[in-house]
Structures are given as C-alpha cells and as structure tokens.
Design a protein around this motif. Sequence first.
Motif, PDB file in Angstrom:
ATOM      1  N   PRO A  60      24.729   2.806 -24.293  1.00  0.00           N
ATOM      2  CA  PRO A  60      23.769   2.861 -25.412  1.00  0.00           C
ATOM      3  C   PRO A  60      24.358   3.476 -26.685  1.00  0.00           C
ATOM      4  CG  PRO A  60      22.653   3.383 -23.370  1.00  0.00           C
ATOM      5  CD  PRO A  60      24.130   3.300 -23.039  1.00  0.00           C
ATOM      6  N   ASP A  61      25.350   4.330 -26.550  1.00  0.00           N
ATOM      7  CA  ASP A  61      25.992   4.916 -27.731  1.00  0.00           C
ATOM      8  C   ASP A  61      26.704   3.873 -28.596  1.00  0.00           C
ATOM      9  OD1 ASP A  61      25.158   7.441 -27.003  1.00  0.00           O
ATOM     10  OD2 ASP A  61      27.045   7.949 -26.008  1.00  0.00           O
ATOM     11  N   HIS A  62      26.995   2.710 -28.030  1.00  0.00           N
ATOM     12  CA  HIS A  62      27.704   1.657 -28.750  1.00  0.00           C
ATOM     13  C   HIS A  62      26.774   0.706 -29.507  1.00  0.00           C
ATOM     14  CE1 HIS A  62      30.753   2.525 -25.468  1.00  0.00           C
ATOM     15  NE2 HIS A  62      31.393   2.797 -26.584  1.00  0.00           N
ATOM     16  N   ALA A 108      22.683  -7.921 -17.098  1.00  0.00           N
ATOM     17  CA  ALA A 108      23.476  -8.238 -18.281  1.00  0.00           C
ATOM     18  C   ALA A 108      24.326  -7.052 -18.687  1.00  0.00           C
ATOM     19  CB  ALA A 108      22.543  -8.640 -19.426  1.00  0.00           C
ATOM     20  N   GLN A 109      25.320  -7.343 -19.522  1.00  0.00           N
ATOM     21  CA  GLN A 109      26.192  -6.280 -20.008  1.00  0.00           C
ATOM     22  C   GLN A 109      26.837  -6.679 -21.325  1.00  0.00           C
ATOM     23  OE1 GLN A 109      29.705  -5.767 -17.392  1.00  0.00           O
ATOM     24  NE2 GLN A 109      29.083  -7.700 -16.453  1.00  0.00           N
ATOM     25  N   PHE A 110      26.976  -5.707 -22.188  1.00  0.00           N
ATOM     26  CA  PHE A 110      27.801  -5.858 -23.377  1.00  0.00           C
ATOM     27  C   PHE A 110      29.176  -5.334 -23.005  1.00  0.00           C
ATOM     28  CE2 PHE A 110      24.130  -6.270 -26.192  1.00  0.00           C
ATOM     29  CZ  PHE A 110      24.626  -7.128 -27.156  1.00  0.00           C
ATOM     30  N   LEU A 111      30.194  -6.041 -23.432  1.00  0.00           N
ATOM     31  CA  LEU A 111      31.565  -5.616 -23.228  1.00  0.00           C
ATOM     32  C   LEU A 111      32.177  -5.378 -24.596  1.00  0.00           C
ATOM     33  CD1 LEU A 111      32.292  -8.322 -20.563  1.00  0.00           C
ATOM     34  CD2 LEU A 111      31.994  -5.881 -20.121  1.00  0.00           C
ATOM     35  N   VAL A 112      32.911  -4.283 -24.720  1.00  0.00           N
ATOM     36  CA  VAL A 112      33.477  -3.898 -26.013  1.00  0.00           C
ATOM     37  C   VAL A 112      34.937  -3.516 -25.847  1.00  0.00           C
ATOM     38  CG1 VAL A 112      31.272  -3.091 -26.959  1.00  0.00           C
ATOM     39  CG2 VAL A 112      32.732  -1.484 -25.734  1.00  0.00           C
ATOM     40  N   VAL A 113      35.651  -3.602 -26.966  1.00  0.00           N
ATOM     41  CA  VAL A 113      37.006  -3.076 -27.027  1.00  0.00           C
ATOM     42  C   VAL A 113      37.185  -2.437 -28.400  1.00  0.00           C
ATOM     43  CG1 VAL A 113      38.052  -5.276 -27.733  1.00  0.00           C
ATOM     44  CG2 VAL A 113      39.468  -3.544 -26.662  1.00  0.00           C
ATOM     45  N   TYR A 114      37.633  -1.201 -28.376  1.00  0.00           N
ATOM     46  CA  TYR A 114      37.901  -0.455 -29.603  1.00  0.00           C
ATOM     47  C   TYR A 114      39.403  -0.421 -29.822  1.00  0.00           C
ATOM     48  CZ  TYR A 114      33.148   1.269 -30.201  1.00  0.00           C
ATOM     49  OH  TYR A 114      31.800   1.347 -30.423  1.00  0.00           O
ATOM     50  N   ARG A 115      39.777  -0.452 -31.066  1.00  0.00           N
ATOM     51  CA  ARG A 115      41.184  -0.329 -31.444  1.00  0.00           C
ATOM     52  C   ARG A 115      41.223   0.616 -32.628  1.00  0.00           C
ATOM     53  NH1 ARG A 115      46.338  -2.195 -29.647  1.00  0.00           N
ATOM     54  NH2 ARG A 115      47.610  -2.289 -31.500  1.00  0.00           N
ATOM     55  N   GLU A 116      41.944   1.689 -32.479  1.00  0.00           N
ATOM     56  CA  GLU A 116      42.068   2.690 -33.542  1.00  0.00           C
ATOM     57  C   GLU A 116      40.691   3.119 -34.065  1.00  0.00           C
ATOM     58  OE1 GLU A 116      45.013   1.603 -36.462  1.00  0.00           O
ATOM     59  OE2 GLU A 116      46.223   0.591 -34.949  1.00  0.00           O
ATOM     60  N   ARG A 117      39.784   3.474 -33.148  1.00  0.00           N
ATOM     61  CA  ARG A 117      38.432   3.976 -33.414  1.00  0.00           C
ATOM     62  C   ARG A 117      37.508   2.971 -34.082  1.00  0.00           C
ATOM     63  NH1 ARG A 117      41.680   7.994 -35.415  1.00  0.00           N
ATOM     64  NH2 ARG A 117      40.925   7.561 -37.482  1.00  0.00           N
ATOM     65  N   LEU A 118      37.908   1.719 -34.132  1.00  0.00           N
ATOM     66  CA  LEU A 118      37.107   0.669 -34.747  1.00  0.00           C
ATOM     67  C   LEU A 118      36.705  -0.320 -33.659  1.00  0.00           C
ATOM     68  CD1 LEU A 118      36.194  -0.665 -37.490  1.00  0.00           C
ATOM     69  CD2 LEU A 118      38.339  -1.930 -37.393  1.00  0.00           C
ATOM     70  N   LEU A 119      35.429  -0.713 -33.620  1.00  0.00           N
ATOM     71  CA  LEU A 119      35.009  -1.721 -32.654  1.00  0.00           C
ATOM     72  C   LEU A 119      35.672  -3.025 -33.057  1.00  0.00           C
ATOM     73  CD1 LEU A 119      33.403  -2.627 -30.210  1.00  0.00           C
ATOM     74  CD2 LEU A 119      31.422  -2.965 -31.707  1.00  0.00           C
ATOM     75  N   ALA A 120      36.640  -3.461 -32.277  1.00  0.00           N
ATOM     76  CA  ALA A 120      37.422  -4.650 -32.592  1.00  0.00           C
ATOM     77  C   ALA A 120      36.750  -5.927 -32.108  1.00  0.00           C
ATOM     78  CB  ALA A 120      38.821  -4.532 -31.985  1.00  0.00           C
ATOM     79  N   ALA A 121      36.037  -5.837 -30.981  1.00  0.00           N
ATOM     80  CA  ALA A 121      35.397  -7.037 -30.437  1.00  0.00           C
ATOM     81  C   ALA A 121      34.281  -6.642 -29.484  1.00  0.00           C
ATOM     82  CB  ALA A 121      36.418  -7.903 -29.714  1.00  0.00           C
ATOM     83  N   CYS A 122      33.306  -7.543 -29.368  1.00  0.00           N
ATOM     84  CA  CYS A 122      32.252  -7.377 -28.380  1.00  0.00           C
ATOM     85  C   CYS A 122      31.812  -8.756 -27.906  1.00  0.00           C
ATOM     86  CB  CYS A 122      31.063  -6.593 -28.937  1.00  0.00           C
ATOM     87  SG  CYS A 122      30.107  -7.446 -30.205  1.00  0.00           S
ATOM     88  N   ILE A 123      31.259  -8.776 -26.716  1.00  0.00           N
ATOM     89  CA  ILE A 123      30.718 -10.006 -26.142  1.00  0.00           C
ATOM     90  C   ILE A 123      29.646  -9.604 -25.145  1.00  0.00           C
ATOM     91  CG2 ILE A 123      32.423 -10.186 -24.278  1.00  0.00           C
ATOM     92  CD1 ILE A 123      32.503 -13.266 -24.938  1.00  0.00           C
ATOM     93  N   TYR A 124      28.655 -10.430 -25.019  1.00  0.00           N
ATOM     94  CA  TYR A 124      27.510 -10.160 -24.152  1.00  0.00           C
ATOM     95  C   TYR A 124      27.494 -11.181 -23.027  1.00  0.00           C
ATOM     96  CZ  TYR A 124      22.518  -9.817 -22.898  1.00  0.00           C
ATOM     97  OH  TYR A 124      21.322  -9.667 -22.244  1.00  0.00           O
ATOM     98  N   LEU A 125      27.297 -10.708 -21.812  1.00  0.00           N
ATOM     99  CA  LEU A 125      27.186 -11.571 -20.636  1.00  0.00           C
ATOM    100  C   LEU A 125      25.874 -11.275 -19.927  1.00  0.00           C
ATOM    101  CD1 LEU A 125      30.706 -11.229 -18.953  1.00  0.00           C
ATOM    102  CD2 LEU A 125      29.768 -13.276 -20.018  1.00  0.00           C
ATOM    103  N   ALA A 126      25.135 -12.326 -19.587  1.00  0.00           N
ATOM    104  CA  ALA A 126      23.891 -12.159 -18.844  1.00  0.00           C
ATOM    105  C   ALA A 126      23.847 -13.195 -17.728  1.00  0.00           C
ATOM    106  CB  ALA A 126      22.688 -12.328 -19.756  1.00  0.00           C
ATOM    107  N   LYS A 127      23.485 -12.761 -16.548  1.00  0.00           N
ATOM    108  CA  LYS A 127      23.341 -13.654 -15.404  1.00  0.00           C
ATOM    109  C   LYS A 127      22.010 -14.387 -15.525  1.00  0.00           C
ATOM    110  CE  LYS A 127      24.127 -15.003 -11.067  1.00  0.00           C
ATOM    111  NZ  LYS A 127      25.067 -15.960 -10.687  1.00  0.00           N
TER     112      LYS A 127
END
Length: 184
Positions: free
Chosen positions: A21-23, A67-86
């Motif tokens: 939730p912090d994201h 469902a889930q959100f997937l994230v990747v941070y690079r140098e403290r910046l959210l570089a990418a996100c994607i959402y997956l739901a069954k």
Amino acid sequence: MVTIRQNAFDFSRFTLKNATPDHCDDICKLVNMTYRGKAGWTRETDIISGNRTHIGEITAAMSRPDAQFLVVYRERLLAACIYLAKEQQHAYIGFFSVHPNFQGRGIGKHVLQQAEIIAKQQLQARKIVMFVVSQRHELIAFYQRRGYQRTDRIEEYPLHRGIGTPRVHGLTIEYLEKYIEKLV
C-alpha cells in the motif's frame, strides 16, 4: 530530481517485486505520467484528456485477494509497474507503465516477460488478456511483436470508469490476448 544514467541495464537486478500500500501514490503518478503525460514513446495525451487513474482505483485494485501490483524501483524512482489479476483461467494485465526516463531500452519487454512468467507460475493462468485503446496503433504493434493477438472484442471507451474523456470521436478499446501455456 533523480538523475538517470544512460548506461546499459543489468536485467538480473531489474526484478519485479510485490507492491505494498505504501507504493500506491507512486504507482498512480507513474501510470498517469506514462499514459497522459508529455514524454515517452507512446501515450494517450492527444486522444484522451484527464488522468488515466486515481488513487482510489489503485488502492481498490491492490486490495483484491486474487491480484497484485508488481513494481521495480531504480535509483529511488519507480521505473516500472504492472498489474496482474486472476480471472477464471486467465490473467488480466493492466496499468503497465515504464517511466519515460527508462523507455526505449528493453525494460518494457523485460517487465512484460517477467509478468507473463508470474501469471503462469503463480496464478496458473493459461492466457493473458488486456485491453488497449484501439486508436493506439503503435502500442498494439508493440504487444503483437510480443505474441499478443487481437480479438474480435471491441467496446466503446469506458467513460463510466472515470479514466479520462475522449478528445476524438469514436474512441474504442479492444482486447488482446496471448496464450502462455508453453512459458517456462
């Protein structure tokens, strides 16, 4: 402002992690920037006005147990996100975003591949389904190069979802799908 170095990425360190939730705020900002911002190789700014999402939609999507959100941070910046739901025997992908500073380097392809593997292994999905604004031909071509196929399912732009107002007449969304049964 975070400065991004233009060097090659070590994709072994560019791994998706489950969002918390912090994201939510970072995800909301990234999705709105990539879909309706002024930078990036593809966006909806010229055909749709307003935000693509809002914090309530992100929070609700994240709270779904399947469902889930997937994230990747690079140098403290959210570089990418994607959402997956069954959803039944398939996984739905949405909110897929790569920060404009990271676009054009293969990160989108990498993130999408990781999400497909997660959908197959963790969600036991046999295929992935998504919808795209039909008038975004370059984005549809991106997905087709990755094995997604157009379906015959085309609908009017979903004004009722509160995700922007069309700037052009006749805006539609269409569904794409990819069978992932053979992924490792």
